[in-house]
Motif scaffolding. Structure first.
Motif, mmCIF file in Angstrom:
data_model
loop_
_atom_site.group_PDB
_atom_site.id
_atom_site.type_symbol
_atom_site.label_atom_id
_atom_site.label_comp_id
_atom_site.label_asym_id
_atom_site.label_seq_id
_atom_site.Cartn_x
_atom_site.Cartn_y
_atom_site.Cartn_z
ATOM 1 N N PRO A 17 0.843 -1.200 0.000
ATOM 2 C CA PRO A 17 0.000 0.000 0.000
ATOM 3 C C PRO A 17 0.873 1.243 0.000
ATOM 4 O O PRO A 17 1.912 1.287 0.662
ATOM 5 C CB PRO A 17 -0.812 -0.124 1.290
ATOM 6 C CG PRO A 17 -0.106 -1.137 2.125
ATOM 7 C CD PRO A 17 0.674 -2.010 1.201
ATOM 8 N N GLY A 18 0.457 2.260 -0.747
ATOM 9 C CA GLY A 18 1.289 3.433 -0.929
ATOM 10 C C GLY A 18 0.736 4.725 -0.356
ATOM 11 O O GLY A 18 1.228 5.800 -0.684
ATOM 12 N N THR A 19 -0.273 4.636 0.494
ATOM 13 C CA THR A 19 -0.770 5.834 1.194
ATOM 14 C C THR A 19 -0.888 5.517 2.674
ATOM 15 O O THR A 19 -0.967 4.342 3.068
ATOM 16 C CB THR A 19 -2.157 6.270 0.673
ATOM 17 O OG1 THR A 19 -3.120 5.262 1.014
ATOM 18 C CG2 THR A 19 -2.153 6.516 -0.831
ATOM 19 N N ILE A 20 -0.919 6.549 3.487
ATOM 20 C CA ILE A 20 -1.071 6.347 4.924
ATOM 21 C C ILE A 20 -2.359 5.585 5.211
ATOM 22 O O ILE A 20 -2.366 4.618 5.976
ATOM 23 C CB ILE A 20 -1.033 7.693 5.675
ATOM 24 C CG1 ILE A 20 0.373 8.293 5.577
ATOM 25 C CG2 ILE A 20 -1.442 7.524 7.137
ATOM 26 C CD1 ILE A 20 0.491 9.703 6.117
ATOM 27 N N ALA A 21 -3.454 5.987 4.577
ATOM 28 C CA ALA A 21 -4.743 5.327 4.813
ATOM 29 C C ALA A 21 -4.711 3.862 4.387
ATOM 30 O O ALA A 21 -5.240 2.992 5.089
ATOM 31 C CB ALA A 21 -5.853 6.069 4.078
ATOM 32 N N ALA A 22 -4.080 3.565 3.255
ATOM 33 C CA ALA A 22 -4.026 2.180 2.773
ATOM 34 C C ALA A 22 -3.145 1.308 3.662
ATOM 35 O O ALA A 22 -3.464 0.145 3.916
ATOM 36 C CB ALA A 22 -3.538 2.147 1.330
ATOM 37 N N ILE A 23 -2.044 1.871 4.139
ATOM 38 C CA ILE A 23 -1.183 1.118 5.059
ATOM 39 C C ILE A 23 -1.957 0.825 6.339
ATOM 40 O O ILE A 23 -1.992 -0.307 6.820
ATOM 41 C CB ILE A 23 0.110 1.895 5.362
ATOM 42 C CG1 ILE A 23 0.981 1.996 4.101
ATOM 43 C CG2 ILE A 23 0.892 1.245 6.510
ATOM 44 C CD1 ILE A 23 2.126 2.973 4.205
ATOM 45 N N ARG A 24 -2.618 1.831 6.879
ATOM 46 C CA ARG A 24 -3.382 1.674 8.119
ATOM 47 C C ARG A 24 -4.507 0.656 7.960
ATOM 48 O O ARG A 24 -4.809 -0.107 8.878
ATOM 49 C CB ARG A 24 -3.943 3.020 8.560
ATOM 50 C CG ARG A 24 -4.532 3.001 9.942
ATOM 51 C CD ARG A 24 -5.065 4.390 10.307
ATOM 52 N NE ARG A 24 -5.434 4.447 11.693
ATOM 53 C CZ ARG A 24 -6.504 3.846 12.208
ATOM 54 N NH1 ARG A 24 -7.304 3.136 11.450
ATOM 55 N NH2 ARG A 24 -6.773 3.961 13.495
ATOM 56 N N ALA A 25 -5.130 0.605 6.791
ATOM 57 C CA ALA A 25 -6.256 -0.307 6.545
ATOM 58 C C ALA A 25 -5.852 -1.779 6.603
ATOM 59 O O ALA A 25 -6.703 -2.647 6.772
ATOM 60 C CB ALA A 25 -6.894 0.010 5.198
ATOM 61 N N THR A 26 -4.557 -2.073 6.503
ATOM 62 C CA THR A 26 -4.099 -3.469 6.566
ATOM 63 C C THR A 26 -3.949 -3.972 7.997
ATOM 64 O O THR A 26 -3.667 -5.140 8.208
ATOM 65 C CB THR A 26 -2.732 -3.630 5.859
ATOM 66 O OG1 THR A 26 -1.726 -2.920 6.590
ATOM 67 C CG2 THR A 26 -2.783 -3.149 4.423
ATOM 68 N N MET A 27 -4.163 -3.093 8.983
ATOM 69 C CA MET A 27 -3.855 -3.415 10.381
ATOM 70 C C MET A 27 -5.092 -3.712 11.215
ATOM 71 O O MET A 27 -6.157 -3.166 10.955
ATOM 72 C CB MET A 27 -3.120 -2.224 11.014
ATOM 73 C CG MET A 27 -1.866 -1.857 10.306
ATOM 74 S SD MET A 27 -1.194 -0.328 10.975
ATOM 75 C CE MET A 27 0.121 -0.046 9.822
ATOM 76 N N ASP A 28 -4.885 -4.546 12.235
ATOM 77 C CA ASP A 28 -5.947 -4.731 13.215
ATOM 78 C C ASP A 28 -5.992 -3.492 14.114
ATOM 79 O O ASP A 28 -5.131 -2.603 14.028
ATOM 80 C CB ASP A 28 -5.745 -6.012 14.030
ATOM 81 C CG ASP A 28 -4.469 -6.015 14.874
ATOM 82 O OD1 ASP A 28 -4.004 -4.934 15.307
ATOM 83 O OD2 ASP A 28 -3.938 -7.103 15.116
ATOM 84 N N THR A 29 -6.983 -3.412 14.973
ATOM 85 C CA THR A 29 -7.219 -2.223 15.790
ATOM 86 C C THR A 29 -6.027 -1.864 16.667
ATOM 87 O O THR A 29 -5.628 -0.696 16.746
ATOM 88 C CB THR A 29 -8.469 -2.432 16.670
ATOM 89 O OG1 THR A 29 -9.560 -2.753 15.815
ATOM 90 C CG2 THR A 29 -8.806 -1.202 17.472
ATOM 91 N N GLU A 30 -5.434 -2.848 17.312
ATOM 92 C CA GLU A 30 -4.315 -2.602 18.217
ATOM 93 C C GLU A 30 -3.088 -2.077 17.461
ATOM 94 O O GLU A 30 -2.450 -1.105 17.878
ATOM 95 C CB GLU A 30 -3.958 -3.878 18.968
ATOM 96 C CG GLU A 30 -2.912 -3.693 20.032
ATOM 97 C CD GLU A 30 -2.668 -4.974 20.818
ATOM 98 O OE1 GLU A 30 -1.485 -5.279 21.034
ATOM 99 O OE2 GLU A 30 -3.640 -5.638 21.201
#
Length: 91
Positions: A17-30
């Motif tokens: 992923p190449g954006t902050i939002a896309a990188i964050r979307a790959t993560m669980d809540t913690e």
């Protein structure tokens, strides 16, 4: 088209992923909360490297690099060659 980063991990091309939002979307809540805490307080100059590190999480790239650096630290010949200076020819 979404922005992506490309690299090679274990000999194969990987799109990250190449954006902050896309990188964050790959993560669980913690993990996303940890990401937010770090990213929000980074100096702008440190942001690109941190985003790449977070995007690479879970790809095996970090472990691959760690293993390579361990081999280098032991003095093992890994077949690396010295990079030529810009504008010079490699002999």
């Amino acid at each position: 088209m979404d922005a992506t980063l490309k690299t090679v991990v274990a000999g194969r091309l990987v799109e990250l992923p190449g954006t902050i939002a896309a990188i964050r979307a790959t993560m669980d809540t913690e993990l996303a909360a940890e990401f937010d805490r770090e990213i929000e307080h980074l100096p702008a100059a440190d942001l690109p490297a941190a985003l790449v590190r977070w995007a690479l999480a879970g790809t095996g790239a970090i472990e691959e690099d760690d293993a390579l650096f361990e081999r280098l630290a032991r003095g093992e010949d890994i077949g690396a060659t010295e990079a030529a200076a810009p504008g010079s020819e490699v002999a």
